[in-house]
Design a protein around this motif. Structure first.
Motif, PDB file in Angstrom:
ATOM      1  N   LYS A   1      -8.133   9.653  -9.141  1.00 24.68           N
ATOM      2  CA  LYS A   1      -6.797   9.405  -8.586  1.00 24.68           C
ATOM      3  C   LYS A   1      -6.759   9.717  -7.098  1.00 24.68           C
ATOM      4  CE  LYS A   1      -3.922  10.414 -12.613  1.00 24.68           C
ATOM      5  NZ  LYS A   1      -2.896  11.337 -13.127  1.00 24.68           N
ATOM      6  N   GLU A   2      -7.359  10.840  -6.702  1.00 21.01           N
ATOM      7  CA  GLU A   2      -7.426  11.223  -5.290  1.00 21.01           C
ATOM      8  C   GLU A   2      -8.145  10.170  -4.464  1.00 21.01           C
ATOM      9  OE1 GLU A   2      -9.392  14.933  -4.349  1.00 21.01           O
ATOM     10  OE2 GLU A   2      -7.559  16.004  -4.842  1.00 21.01           O
ATOM     11  N   LEU A   3      -9.262   9.695  -4.979  1.00 21.33           N
ATOM     12  CA  LEU A   3     -10.044   8.681  -4.269  1.00 21.33           C
ATOM     13  C   LEU A   3      -9.237   7.403  -4.059  1.00 21.33           C
ATOM     14  CD1 LEU A   3     -13.521   9.006  -6.033  1.00 21.33           C
ATOM     15  CD2 LEU A   3     -12.985   9.620  -3.672  1.00 21.33           C
ATOM     16  N   LEU A   4      -8.532   6.981  -5.080  1.00 23.09           N
ATOM     17  CA  LEU A   4      -7.771   5.738  -4.991  1.00 23.09           C
ATOM     18  C   LEU A   4      -6.586   5.839  -4.042  1.00 23.09           C
ATOM     19  CD1 LEU A   4      -7.878   4.715  -8.753  1.00 23.09           C
ATOM     20  CD2 LEU A   4      -9.155   3.686  -6.857  1.00 23.09           C
ATOM     21  N   MET A   5      -6.136   7.046  -3.766  1.00 26.21           N
ATOM     22  CA  MET A   5      -4.992   7.254  -2.879  1.00 26.21           C
ATOM     23  C   MET A   5      -5.381   7.308  -1.397  1.00 26.21           C
ATOM     24  SD  MET A   5      -2.407   7.242  -4.835  1.00 26.21           S
ATOM     25  CE  MET A   5      -1.136   7.832  -3.748  1.00 26.21           C
ATOM     26  N   LEU A   6      -6.667   7.429  -1.094  1.00 23.73           N
ATOM     27  CA  LEU A   6      -7.094   7.540   0.298  1.00 23.73           C
ATOM     28  C   LEU A   6      -6.850   6.231   1.053  1.00 23.73           C
ATOM     29  CD1 LEU A   6     -10.459   9.479  -0.122  1.00 23.73           C
ATOM     30  CD2 LEU A   6      -8.318  10.359   0.832  1.00 23.73           C
ATOM     31  N   PRO A   7      -6.341   6.316   2.278  1.00 23.96           N
ATOM     32  CA  PRO A   7      -6.119   5.099   3.069  1.00 23.96           C
ATOM     33  C   PRO A   7      -7.448   4.467   3.469  1.00 23.96           C
ATOM     34  CG  PRO A   7      -5.560   7.074   4.334  1.00 23.96           C
ATOM     35  CD  PRO A   7      -5.919   7.525   2.961  1.00 23.96           C
ATOM     36  N   ARG A   8      -7.449   3.142   3.570  1.00 25.54           N
ATOM     37  CA  ARG A   8      -8.660   2.390   3.882  1.00 25.54           C
ATOM     38  C   ARG A   8      -8.444   1.482   5.075  1.00 25.54           C
ATOM     39  NH1 ARG A   8      -8.813   0.448  -2.309  1.00 25.54           N
ATOM     40  NH2 ARG A   8      -8.083   2.448  -3.032  1.00 25.54           N
ATOM     41  N   ALA A   9      -9.444   1.414   5.949  1.00 28.16           N
ATOM     42  CA  ALA A   9      -9.387   0.523   7.102  1.00 28.16           C
ATOM     43  C   ALA A   9      -9.577  -0.931   6.675  1.00 28.16           C
ATOM     44  CB  ALA A   9     -10.451   0.907   8.128  1.00 28.16           C
ATOM     45  N   SER A  10     -10.276  -1.135   5.574  1.00 33.40           N
ATOM     46  CA  SER A  10     -10.549  -2.483   5.078  1.00 33.40           C
ATOM     47  C   SER A  10      -9.669  -2.793   3.872  1.00 33.40           C
ATOM     48  CB  SER A  10     -12.023  -2.600   4.677  1.00 33.40           C
ATOM     49  OG  SER A  10     -12.255  -3.812   3.998  1.00 33.40           O
ATOM     50  N   SER A  11      -8.931  -3.862   3.965  1.00 37.19           N
ATOM     51  CA  SER A  11      -8.093  -4.280   2.837  1.00 37.19           C
ATOM     52  C   SER A  11      -8.935  -4.846   1.694  1.00 37.19           C
ATOM     53  CB  SER A  11      -7.072  -5.313   3.285  1.00 37.19           C
ATOM     54  OG  SER A  11      -7.740  -6.452   3.801  1.00 37.19           O
ATOM     55  N   LYS A  12     -10.195  -5.158   1.970  1.00 33.28           N
ATOM     56  CA  LYS A  12     -11.109  -5.696   0.950  1.00 33.28           C
ATOM     57  C   LYS A  12     -11.804  -4.600   0.146  1.00 33.28           C
ATOM     58  CE  LYS A  12     -12.426  -9.684   3.759  1.00 33.28           C
ATOM     59  NZ  LYS A  12     -13.563 -10.352   4.386  1.00 33.28           N
ATOM     60  N   CYS A  13     -11.642  -3.350   0.548  1.00 31.22           N
ATOM     61  CA  CYS A  13     -12.407  -2.254  -0.047  1.00 31.22           C
ATOM     62  C   CYS A  13     -11.960  -1.928  -1.468  1.00 31.22           C
ATOM     63  CB  CYS A  13     -12.298  -1.009   0.822  1.00 31.22           C
ATOM     64  SG  CYS A  13     -13.245   0.382   0.178  1.00 31.22           S
ATOM     65  N   LYS A  14     -12.908  -2.032  -2.377  1.00 29.22           N
ATOM     66  CA  LYS A  14     -12.703  -1.632  -3.767  1.00 29.22           C
ATOM     67  C   LYS A  14     -13.409  -0.303  -3.993  1.00 29.22           C
ATOM     68  CE  LYS A  14     -10.924  -5.665  -4.790  1.00 29.22           C
ATOM     69  NZ  LYS A  14      -9.669  -5.848  -4.137  1.00 29.22           N
ATOM     70  N   ILE A  15     -12.890   0.490  -4.901  1.00 27.23           N
ATOM     71  CA  ILE A  15     -13.499   1.783  -5.204  1.00 27.23           C
ATOM     72  C   ILE A  15     -13.963   1.774  -6.650  1.00 27.23           C
ATOM     73  CG2 ILE A  15     -13.116   4.258  -5.434  1.00 27.23           C
ATOM     74  CD1 ILE A  15     -11.179   4.062  -3.076  1.00 27.23           C
ATOM     75  N   LYS A  16     -15.228   2.084  -6.839  1.00 23.75           N
ATOM     76  CA  LYS A  16     -15.825   2.148  -8.181  1.00 23.75           C
ATOM     77  C   LYS A  16     -16.296   3.575  -8.406  1.00 23.75           C
ATOM     78  CE  LYS A  16     -19.599   0.286 -10.937  1.00 23.75           C
ATOM     79  NZ  LYS A  16     -20.802  -0.550 -10.928  1.00 23.75           N
ATOM     80  N   VAL A  17     -15.851   4.176  -9.503  1.00 22.40           N
ATOM     81  CA  VAL A  17     -16.202   5.556  -9.817  1.00 22.40           C
ATOM     82  C   VAL A  17     -17.071   5.558 -11.069  1.00 22.40           C
ATOM     83  CG1 VAL A  17     -15.316   7.831 -10.432  1.00 22.40           C
ATOM     84  CG2 VAL A  17     -14.074   6.409  -8.790  1.00 22.40           C
ATOM     85  N   ASN A  18     -18.199   6.250 -10.966  1.00 23.50           N
ATOM     86  CA  ASN A  18     -19.116   6.388 -12.110  1.00 23.50           C
ATOM     87  C   ASN A  18     -19.090   7.809 -12.611  1.00 23.50           C
ATOM     88  OD1 ASN A  18     -20.040   3.691 -11.815  1.00 23.50           O
ATOM     89  ND2 ASN A  18     -21.454   4.362 -10.245  1.00 23.50           N
TER      90      ASN A  18
END
Length: 145
Positions: free
Chosen positions: A128-145
């Motif tokens: 949840k914390e990771l997904l809330m971080l702001p990103r410079a790239s609007s294309k950036c996806k986050i994958k958590v293993n």
């Protein structure tokens, strides 16, 4: 290119004026050591204009006092599309470090994070914390293993 020791990163710092331009470097991985400086990383990134994948094999948190927050300016022009982190714990230092990467890597398309087991926090909370971080790239996806 795989930098297997923290001494390699130190070498890039001390000999920064002699670092060649790595035109054909598309993949860089390094294994940081807790308590060791990453001060060679900005010089390596600045001289890798076609770098697409950056893999950090080890703990994310480091002591940035060696170059201060200006050391992160190299990320503004860094063309990295994929950032992989293999030992993410989610400490305050980890989150701060990741905030710099996500907030400055404008070409980033994928952040892949492998969460280490921790007794203090569960994987869902860290995700949840990771997904809330702001990103410079609007294309950036986050994958958590």
């Amino acid at each position: 290119m795989n930098l297997l020791s923290h001494e390699s990163l130190e070498m890039f710092y001390f000999f920064r004026e002699a670092i060649p331009m790595f035109e054909n470097l598309f993949h860089l991985s390094f294994s940081p050591v807790v308590g060791c400086s990453w001060r060679g990383v900005p010089f390596m990134l600045n001289n890798s204009p076609n770098l697409e994948t950056l893999i950090i094999k080890g703990p994310l948190h480091h002591d940035a006092s060696g170059y201060g927050s200006s050391g992160y300016s190299c990320l503004l022009s860094c063309p990295v599309k994929v950032l992989k982190i293999t030992e993410y714990i989610g400490t305050t230092g980890d989150v701060e470090q990741l905030r710099h990467f996500l907030g400055k890597l404008s070409c980033l398309e994928l952040l892949e994070v492998e969460i280490c087991e921790t007794r203090d926090r569960d994987e869902l909370q860290i995700t949840k914390e990771l997904l809330m971080l702001p990103r410079a790239s609007s294309k950036c996806k986050i994958k958590v293993n």
